[in-house]
Scaffold this motif. Sequence first.
Motif, PDB file in Angstrom:
ATOM      1  N   TYR A 154      -3.912  -2.874   9.660  1.00  0.00           N
ATOM      2  CA  TYR A 154      -4.111  -1.903   8.288  1.00  0.00           C
ATOM      3  C   TYR A 154      -4.854  -3.064   7.467  1.00  0.00           C
ATOM      4  N   GLY A 155      -5.868  -2.342   6.738  1.00  0.00           N
ATOM      5  CA  GLY A 155      -6.581  -3.090   5.753  1.00  0.00           C
ATOM      6  C   GLY A 155      -7.964  -3.761   6.380  1.00  0.00           C
ATOM      7  N   LYS A 160     -10.354   2.849   7.815  1.00  0.00           N
ATOM      8  CA  LYS A 160      -9.173   3.380   8.882  1.00  0.00           C
ATOM      9  C   LYS A 160      -7.974   4.256   8.007  1.00  0.00           C
ATOM     10  N   ARG A 161      -7.591   5.133   8.549  1.00  0.00           N
ATOM     11  CA  ARG A 161      -6.413   6.215   7.842  1.00  0.00           C
ATOM     12  C   ARG A 161      -5.299   6.119   8.819  1.00  0.00           C
ATOM     13  N   TYR A 162      -4.062   6.194   8.366  1.00  0.00           N
ATOM     14  CA  TYR A 162      -2.834   6.343   9.267  1.00  0.00           C
ATOM     15  C   TYR A 162      -1.871   7.601   8.924  1.00  0.00           C
ATOM     16  N   VAL A 230       9.131  14.292  -2.268  1.00  0.00           N
ATOM     17  CA  VAL A 230       8.238  15.284  -1.891  1.00  0.00           C
ATOM     18  C   VAL A 230       7.144  15.090  -3.118  1.00  0.00           C
ATOM     19  N   ASP A 231       7.865  15.145  -4.199  1.00  0.00           N
ATOM     20  CA  ASP A 231       6.817  15.274  -5.378  1.00  0.00           C
ATOM     21  C   ASP A 231       6.507  14.033  -6.203  1.00  0.00           C
ATOM     22  N   GLU A 232       7.216  13.028  -5.867  1.00  0.00           N
ATOM     23  CA  GLU A 232       6.845  11.704  -6.689  1.00  0.00           C
ATOM     24  C   GLU A 232       6.432  10.762  -5.489  1.00  0.00           C
ATOM     25  N   LEU A 233       7.169  10.376  -4.503  1.00  0.00           N
ATOM     26  CA  LEU A 233       6.875   9.239  -3.511  1.00  0.00           C
ATOM     27  C   LEU A 233       5.546   9.656  -2.767  1.00  0.00           C
ATOM     28  N   ILE A 234       5.660  10.690  -2.067  1.00  0.00           N
ATOM     29  CA  ILE A 234       4.516  11.075  -1.021  1.00  0.00           C
ATOM     30  C   ILE A 234       3.086  11.006  -2.032  1.00  0.00           C
ATOM     31  N   PHE A 241      -2.299   4.099  -0.490  1.00  0.00           N
ATOM     32  CA  PHE A 241      -2.332   3.496   0.862  1.00  0.00           C
ATOM     33  C   PHE A 241      -3.410   4.518   1.612  1.00  0.00           C
ATOM     34  N   ASN A 242      -3.709   3.875   2.893  1.00  0.00           N
ATOM     35  CA  ASN A 242      -4.706   4.338   3.584  1.00  0.00           C
ATOM     36  C   ASN A 242      -4.019   5.530   4.503  1.00  0.00           C
ATOM     37  N   THR A 243      -3.551   6.710   4.099  1.00  0.00           N
ATOM     38  CA  THR A 243      -2.810   7.405   4.760  1.00  0.00           C
ATOM     39  C   THR A 243      -3.918   8.658   5.209  1.00  0.00           C
ATOM     40  N   ILE A 244      -3.449   9.620   6.222  1.00  0.00           N
ATOM     41  CA  ILE A 244      -3.916  10.782   6.534  1.00  0.00           C
ATOM     42  C   ILE A 244      -2.890  11.729   5.762  1.00  0.00           C
ATOM     43  N   ALA A 245      -3.448  12.251   4.507  1.00  0.00           N
ATOM     44  CA  ALA A 245      -2.429  12.868   3.810  1.00  0.00           C
ATOM     45  C   ALA A 245      -2.500  14.427   4.026  1.00  0.00           C
TER      46      ALA A 245
END
Lengths: 353, 353
Positions: A154-155, A160-162, A230-234, A241-245
């Motif tokens: 990571y990083g 790159k996204r995860y 769902v409404d706050e953390l995600i 973070f480098n996510t695939i959202a």
Amino acid sequence: MAQTAPAEVKEDFKPSTLNQPGKEYPMVNSQGYARFRVEAPQAQSVVVSLGLGGRGGTKLTKGADGVWTGTTEGPMDEGFHYYHLTVDGGVFNDPGALNYYGSTRWESGIEIPAHDQDFYALKDVPHGNVQQILFPSPSTKTSRRAFVYTPPTYGKNKNKRYPVLYLQHGWGEDETAWSNQGCAHLIMDNLIAAGKIQPFIIVMTYGMTNDVRMGGMRNFSINAFQTVLVDELIPYVDANFNTIADQAHRAMAGLSMGGMETKSITLNKPEVFSHYGLLSGGTYSSAEIKDKAKVKLIFLSCGSKENAAGVKSAAEELKGAGINAVSYVSEGTAHEFLTWRRSLYQMAQLLFK
Amino acid sequence: MAQTAPAEVKEDFKPSTLNQPGKEYPMVNSQGYARFRVEAPQAQSVVVSLGLGGRGGTKLTKGADGVWTGTTEGPMDEGFHYYHLTVDGGVFNDPGALNYYGSTRWESGIEIPAHDQDFYALKDVPHGNVQQILFPSPSTKTSRRAFVYTPPTYGKNKNKRYPVLYLQHGWGEDETAWSNQGCAHLIMDNLIAAGKIQPFIIVMTYGMTNDVRMGGMRNFSINAFQTVLVDELIPYVDANFNTIADQAHRAMAGLSMGGMETKSITLNKPEVFSHYGLLSGGTYSSAEIKDKAKVKLIFLSCGSKENAAGVKSAAEELKGAGINAVSYVSEGTAHEFLTWRRSLYQMAQLLFK
């Protein structure tokens, strides 16, 4: 919790790997017996909550030196166990052991070496990090804590996204459980080093948002936690973070009560998660899945001392309805963390394929 | 540890902010008294190690309901205190309190609200993360743990790089101390939100590498820890985080034994660190500084109940020799964590200017 006692107790006891630094006791032997030593010279009674099922734990005996000692009547199941001491009627932790949050309190922990412990061992491989984050939660009017496992790579490549797995603890536990008791980061590091999985991120937060600590589960409502997750953390994780959202790259799983939460939230929010995991946390029926095409995986597991038949038949039923369902049963374990470590190890290899 | 007792104890006790979730006791009142409640119906004696100095702590009294209760004889110093219970001669933690690693064991912790507690409060500001890293350490043949505080802006601009403070705990503590007891991440978040400092990274690792746990300090040698810190941890951090990897942007500080380590390592390695901090951890004399031009800051601090005169005069002597030295004395505190929280708050505003 324990098996049939063998004829002879082997005197090859070693300190539990979860002892406080430098502490000799509690100890465990190669057969899975646990031995305790507690100093309380004026006490009249010291009992360890661990022991053969239904026999009230292990009563320690005071020696001439005022030190209480004792060994479990039989071998314990492999893996992690919570326990505590009762000293003259009061509940305290063992001063020799590290503490783990379970049963809504910090309990003592002991580790009976498992024959397959290599998969969660700390090894000389590249290690990911576990980050404590504090994310804003307007619905609960505070900053809430979560832990985020990022894989070793990571990083390194900033583009790159995860994918992300949201992974929940059980009743009475908290967001520290999957790292402390569960060794989730070590399981991931080892799987990645062995080339068995593509790396992904794991996010772990507190799931007892509406405070079911005192009232038990009977007053439980998923709404408060669903809002936080769902409404706050995600959105916070996807922004920081480098996510695939997207739905295809987002999983949710949980153990025990966390499985119940996973079931409720994934059924309520099929547009958010594509991979579901219930670890000793119930089952889905195909009738409950509204849009089967949205579900990429349902993973159901438990220990062989739990409802293994129920988990297997539920997976068969789901498969019959065209859903990619997998069941896993951890041999020789009950409703405890070795079941869930093994379940994570199995499930991780099926996610985001 | 405590001040003169006032005439009347105010009955405005509230749960300590460091209690386990849902636990009412221990409690503290607005004057700084602490009140304890321990269930141990068959015990003959329960003593809390906290209390007026030199009087052997606070002896609890058993009520008709078998519950032990008691209040400190006088108000405690503001801030964080370690403590434990002695139950019938055995040392245990208070089941109501969270645990903190100090005195080479996980102790109970209690927080007496400080008049200036706002600077380390959890506030609705952007929060940095605290990451657990496992870095390879060939010299000790294991992966070692460290915690890395990254400021809220970290990673947002992928080209931005940050200075680094290496921050050490005291004897008997470990790498969890500065986050758990010290609130270092909250102090930083608040300073950054208030615009009082430019963000930097903090790295915290275990400093008792050569295991002075049992033998005390008399067998201490800095070599083992210096190798881990300078040859293993710093290169790992510089390779894996967005640091400014030069002497001008690297600081080392520590509390108590961590100050002693800081002094030894900074004097041994002037080419590695430019900013030095000793928090209740001794002093430098100008004669000890070989190349004064390499030292950008020496920060010396302690509590007013410690050797404040020594810290002040050492800073004056250094200043007289042309070194940028600053002393700070925490009013009303001893060799405890409020001294060090305040010291970090002051020192952070002087680093990397």
